[in-house]
Design an enzyme around this catalytic site. Structure first.
Site, short mmCIF file in Angstrom:
data_model
loop_
_atom_site.label_atom_id
_atom_site.label_comp_id
_atom_site.label_asym_id
_atom_site.label_seq_id
_atom_site.Cartn_x
_atom_site.Cartn_y
_atom_site.Cartn_z
N GLU A 146 4.46 -0.77 1.44
CA GLU A 146 4.61 -1.01 -0.01
C GLU A 146 4.62 -2.49 -0.38
O GLU A 146 4.69 -2.82 -1.55
CB GLU A 146 5.92 -0.38 -0.55
CG GLU A 146 6.09 1.10 -0.33
CD GLU A 146 7.44 1.62 -0.81
OE1 GLU A 146 8.18 0.87 -1.49
OE2 GLU A 146 7.76 2.77 -0.51
N GLU A 156 0.83 -1.20 0.00
CA GLU A 156 0.00 0.00 0.00
C GLU A 156 0.87 1.25 0.00
O GLU A 156 2.03 1.22 0.36
CB GLU A 156 -0.93 0.02 1.22
CG GLU A 156 -0.37 -0.52 2.51
CD GLU A 156 0.86 0.20 3.04
OE1 GLU A 156 0.87 1.45 3.00
OE2 GLU A 156 1.81 -0.46 3.49
#
Length: 347
Positions: A314, A171
């Site tokens: 991420e 994310e």
């Protein structure tokens, strides 16, 4: 819109028993490869295969903005979300480095960036331009929460149809530790003070402020702990909802999900609230330094595989842990048995 019904099969425990017995015939003392043996058995049960594979991996990074950043809860302004997404698309972020290292397919999904980013490789699943400030109003409508889960579900299926054998979720969203802290606090009944961390690097003064903002927000919103859609609507997290949807899609297809850090584990808790069977398909890859992550993993009933002091997000922790998980599958496929190697087993 009506919420999708998810049909998630149970893991194949019979194959797990067979693989466990087979591992004990390999040329090593019983149990000597520790958690690698446990991971291999779990993957066999997940995929219903004696010799499961996790290659090629697929990585989905969901990006969205958060209105709660208006309250000064993050070290970075919300504009950094869009800037980092462009960095992903240009190949310069940590997740790009680790994705290339493990030969993964990588997709970046705009599920709620506040700006209208244009890029050939950016997947557009935008539900709205960032969430509202959940101190002052619900983050999104119930319909938008359901739409975000559905968008993640469809992107998960799309990636799986490309032939990936495991799914890594990541994310990008400035402010998303605030949403995650609020959600985990409600789900665990832990005080916000025990859940909140320093996120991307806030000061001690900002930490105290962040705790106060999240505590007040929960009191104002009064989310229903037993309704994951209500939780997302009031405290989300478009990218948090998207990752939960992708997890549900993977579980339906018997594809293992490599869960990253705090934000991703929050998504896993929400996915589990939607369908408890999804937890069987999740491997928590690493222990984040965010204090809420320990609470979240305990609530999920999982033990992280590695602890490198990571807190980037991420999907980076999951990508770094991937070779360990791959090692478990290669142990099964390539190690000789005592019999095949002509080695005398112990009496």
């Amino acid at each position: 819109m009506s919420q999708r019904i998810y049909f998630i099969p149970e893991r194949n425990r019979d194959i797990g028993k067979q693989v466990s017995a087979y591992i004990n015939t390999l040329t090593k003392p019983i149990g000597s490869l520790g958690r690698l043996e446990e991971i291999a058995i779990n993957l066999a049960e997940i995929k219903g295969e004696h010799f499961p594979s996790v290659t090629k991996p697929g990585i989905l990074v969901f990006a969205a903005d958060h209105g709660i950043t208006e309250e000064g809860v993050s070290a970075y302004p919300k504009e950094v979300t869009e800037q980092m997404v462009l960095n992903f698309l240009n190949g310069g972020a940590a997740i790009n480095v680790f994705s290339r290292q493990i030969g993964a397919l990588l997709e970046i999904i705009d599920i709620g960036i506040a700006a209208d980013s244009k890029h050939d490789r950016l997947v557009n699943r935008k539900i709205r331009r960032g969430t509202a400030n959940f101190l002052k109003e619900d983050a999104m409508s119930l319909e938008q929460a359901e739409a975000a889960i559905e968008a993640g579900y469809l992107e998960g299926l799309r990636m799986i149809k490309k032939g990936v054998q495991c799914l890594i979720l990541g994310e990008m969203g400035i402010g998303n530790t605030s949403s995650s802290s609020a959600i985990v606090s409600v789900l665990s009944n832990e005080s916000v003070n025990n859940v909140v961390g320093h996120g991307t690097g806030i000061t001690s003064e900002q930490f105290v402020h962040k705790v106060a903002v999240i505590t007040q927000s929960i009191e104002q919103r009064k989310p229903n702990r037993n309704d994951p859609i209500d939780l997302i609507s009031k405290l989300g997290g478009l990218e948090i909802a998207g990752m939960a949807g992708a997890m549900l899609a993977a579980a339906e297809q018997r594809i293992p999900v490599l869960v990253d850090g705090f934000i991703c584990t929050t998504s896993a808790l929400l996915a589990k609230e939607i369908n408890a069977n999804v937890a069987d398909y999740l491997l928590v890859t690493h222990q984040s330094v965010e204090p809420g992550h320990s609470i979240a993993t305990e609530l999920l009933g999982k033990e992280p595989i590695i602890n490198l002091g990571l807190r980037l997000g991420e999907g980076t922790g999951a990508a770094v842990a991937f070779p360990i998980i791959q090692s478990a599958t290669l142990m099964l496929k390539e190690m000789a048995t005592f019999s095949s190697a002509g080695i005398t087993d112990k009496n």
